[in-house]
Design an enzyme around this catalytic site. Structure first.
Site: not given
Ligand code: IMP
Length: 175
Positions: A42-43, A97-98, A101, A129, A150-151, A157, A163
């Site tokens: 959803k992000g 993508e939002d 991470d 990040k 964390f943001v 969210d 959101r």
């Molecule tokens: P990844 O697979 O670890 O790269 O995570 C990606 C997903 O985790 C993103 O699409 C977000 O939905 C969520 N996410 C990662 N970091 C944050 C954050 O700081 N705040 C909120 N959601 C996050």
């Protein structure tokens, strides 16, 4: 709902300026050609809806639902909650993508889309990040690189909330 102490981090104005910049770059890249823009739910819904309005191309919209995050740290597992409604074979695809991470979600999405044989795949993420990356993940267009904190807001969210903030905030005193 848990009420968090949120410190403004990236203002609405800064976000909108960056979105317009990325939109202008992508308009040049796609040169008015048809593009399938994929919103990762959803992000990225807020970033996506602002960004596609800044791209001068023939855009069709697709939605890819994934969930990989529980609480404040990545679970490492990617679960598909909504698959694309239409094939992307032979089409230019823009994946929106939002935040990247650990990179696991983006990696999963890129592999999944590449296996459907698009004509091209362009990736864009509003936030990245770099210190949190666990798998190599090369994003074509990144809005802002941020530290490993964390943001929330602008689509992002915490337990489903926050959101709707129009800016990005850093969560204070977070365990
Ligand atoms: P990844 O697979 O670890 O790269 O995570 C990606 C997903 O985790 C993103 O699409 C977000 O939905 C969520 N996410 C990662 N970091 C944050 C954050 O700081 N705040 C909120 N959601 C996050």
């Amino acid at each position: 709902m848990t009420h968090l102490d949120i410190k403004p981090y990236i203002s609405e104005e800064k976000i909108q300026k960056k979105v317009a910049e990325i939109g202008a770059t992508l308009s040049k890249k796609f040169k008015g050609e048809p593009v399938v823009a994929i919103c990762v739910l959803k992000g990225s819904f807020m970033f996506y809806s602002d960004l596609i309005r800044e791209i001068n191309a023939d855009i069709t919209c697709e939605f890819f639902g994934v969930s990989s995050y529980h609480g404040s740290s990545s679970s490492g597992e990617v679960k598909v909650t909504l698959d694309l409604a239409n094939p992307v074979e032979g089409k230019h695809v823009l994946l929106v993508e939002d935040i990247v991470d650990t990179g696991l979600t983006m990696n999963y999405l890129m592999n999944s889309i590449q296996s459907r044989k698009p004509k091209s795949l362009t990736t864009v993420a509003l936030l990245e990040k770099p210190e949190a990356l666990k798998v190599p993940c090369k994003i074509d267009h990144v809005g802002f690189q941020i530290s490993n904190e964390f943001v929330v807001g602008y689509g992002l969210d915490y337990q489903g909330y926050y959101r709707n903030l129009p800016y990005i905030g850093q969560v204070q005193n977070f365990q």
